[in-house]
Write an enzyme that holds these catalytic residues in place. Structure first.
Site, PDB file in Angstrom:
ATOM      1  N   SER A 315     -28.029 -28.730  44.123  1.00  0.00           N
ATOM      2  CA  SER A 315     -28.682 -27.033  44.193  1.00  0.00           C
ATOM      3  C   SER A 315     -29.749 -26.337  45.134  1.00  0.00           C
ATOM      4  CB  SER A 315     -30.898 -27.454  43.343  1.00  0.00           C
ATOM      5  OG  SER A 315     -30.548 -25.820  42.466  1.00  0.00           O
ATOM      6  N   ASP A 326     -19.646 -22.411  54.845  1.00  0.00           N
ATOM      7  CA  ASP A 326     -18.544 -21.451  54.533  1.00  0.00           C
ATOM      8  C   ASP A 326     -18.862 -20.354  56.136  1.00  0.00           C
ATOM      9  OD1 ASP A 326     -18.165 -22.753  53.001  1.00  0.00           O
ATOM     10  OD2 ASP A 326     -18.519 -20.579  52.123  1.00  0.00           O
ATOM     11  N   LYS A 340     -25.133 -29.969  41.679  1.00  0.00           N
ATOM     12  CA  LYS A 340     -25.564 -28.745  40.839  1.00  0.00           C
ATOM     13  C   LYS A 340     -26.012 -27.775  41.121  1.00  0.00           C
ATOM     14  CE  LYS A 340     -30.348 -28.490  38.465  1.00  0.00           C
ATOM     15  NZ  LYS A 340     -30.240 -26.452  38.932  1.00  0.00           N
TER      16      LYS A 340
END
Length: 448
Positions: A315, A326, A340
């Site tokens: 999460s 990224d 998740k």
């Protein structure tokens, strides 16, 4: 006849409860005028056509309710039946949506705020089995050696296959000092083991820090609570001060971090990013679509970083790891994360209960949804231990001798951070080695 007139009679969601009460021959107590007014205000927008329910389904619901009331072997009160119905509605949606009674609602708030009574494990349903997502640092579960992906077969003498997730959590919570026995089965083992834990009042510190070696800091975040971003900022400032203003590298440890508050995850990522997207969410409602970007005021925008993740990183931990990956801000090391990728809203209800509802999916800056997939590390390093081979008895160094002469330059004795760190935490040792290599590489390239 128009298209709408050709359909079978249908009722909108806002009318379902009223019709159910009429059909159940007085099985319900009518809502008070205040609650009815609140319901009307919340439903002021005209419902969409696909929010309508067929009369036949409402009649079936009413008949099931009436038959349970009349024929079930034990007498069941209306409130219990209604709450069970609401739990059923949510429980069949996804593993993270649930109806919270007053006690469960309070327990969730305590966990978010950092204090509760229990054994210190985050659990979820995986393949229909109650499974440990992660043990919280410094808790009875962590001290007993429980690990992410351990399956819980019994809570005391109760099989978990007969329990909902919320029922299992309620059974594991309790008064400090009381014992709890869990029967677990670990991957790769054929025989279940019994673990006896003593519940504690758990005051979780979500952020810890230390120096791994001169110039190399370590930041551990065990979960994302309301003040985690602020605590992480203070920890980085302390590491900078301890390293005399120059951090040569930082290990951000998100292993076994089950997640937590979305805003805190954004705050932590923002500590290391000075621009660009951190995360965005998309759902069915307009206010579920949000974008979070980094601010230019960043405490550590250029410190070389390694982020440690594993199967217990979930999460909010995955939000931070995904953003840093990224944006090419850090190297991710370890094993694949939990996966998740959904966002829950916790909504208080007028009766003091609560509703935890999945309302959106989140996406990394590159548009990746990690739901049920997880984040793959840049460098795979599985958990393990470095076994030091027995030598010929001459492994002692001068610095190991009592009262040895110190170096003439006045430098402190080096801390045993090489093999000893790899022995105690192999992944962390490899992270430190990678940071050192990243610092050597620019100098080597500059010399060519």
């Amino acid at each position: 006849m128009t298209a709408s007139q050709s359909r079978s009679p249908r009722l909108t969601v806002r009318h379902v409860l009223a019709l159910s009460m009429a059909l159940m021959i007085g099985a319900f107590t009518l809502p008070s005028p205040a609650s009815a007014q609140q319901s009307t205000q919340q439903s002021s927008q005209p419902p969409a056509d696909n929010d309508a329910l067929p009369v036949e389904d409402v009649q079936t619901f009413a008949e099931v309710f009436e038959r349970i009331k009349r024929a079930y072997v034990d007498e069941v009160d209306d409130t219990t039946l209604m709450r069970n119905a609401m739990r059923g509605m949510l429980g069949e949606l996804d593993p993270h949506s649930t109806y919270l009674d007053k006690e469960a609602f309070q327990a969730l708030r305590e966990t978010t705020e950092g204090e509760f009574s229990g054994v210190g494990i985050e659990v979820g349903m995986q393949d229909g089995q109650l499974t440990i997502i992660s043990p919280l640092d410094g808790t009875p579960a962590a001290r007993a050696g429980l690990q992410a992906q351990d399956r819980i077969l019994l809570i005391n003498d109760t099989p978990t296959e007969s329990l909902s997730l919320q029922e299992a959590v309620d059974m594991m919570r309790g008064k400090a000092g009381e014992e709890l026995q869990l029967t677990i089965l670990r991957d790769g083992e054929d025989t279940p083991r019994k673990v006896t834990l003593t519940r504690e009042t758990i005051q979780t510190e979500s952020v810890k820090h230390k120096m791994l070696a001169p110039g190399y800091g370590y930041l551990r975040i065990s979960q994302f609570q309301s003040r985690t971003g602020e605590q992480a900022r203070d920890a980085i400032a302390a590491l900078r001060e301890e390293s005399k203003g120059k951090l040569s590298g930082l290990v951000l440890d998100l292993r076994n971090n089950p997640g937590g508050v979305l805003g805190s995850a954004v705050d932590v990522a923002d500590l290391f990013l000075d621009n660009g997207l951190i995360v965005y969410t998309e759902g069915r409602l307009p206010d579920s679509d949000m974008r979070f970007t980094a601010s230019s005021q960043t405490i550590a925008p250029d410190v070389p970083m390694v982020v440690l993740i594993n199967g217990g990183s979930a999460s909010a931990a995955e939000i931070v790891a995904g953003a840093l990956q990224d944006q090419q801000r850090a190297v991710l090391m370890g094993t694949e994360s939990f996966g998740k990728g959904s966002v829950q809203q916790v909504l208080p209800l007028p009766n003091g209960d609560g509703l935890k509802l999945t309302t959106a999916l989140y996406y990394t800056p590159d548009g990746r949804s990690i739901q049920a997939q997880g984040i793959a590390p840049d460098v795979d390093v599985v958990r393990g231990r470095l076994e030091v081979a027995e030598g010929n008895g001459f492994d002692i160094r001068e610095s190991d001798l009592e009262n040895h002469l110190r170096n003439i330059n006045g430098e402190a004795d080096p801390e045993p951070q090489g093999a000893s760190l790899a022995e105690s935490d192999y992944q962390l040792g490899e992270a430190l080695n990678l940071l050192r290599a990243l610092n050597v590489l620019p100098r080597a390239q500059g010399g060519n």
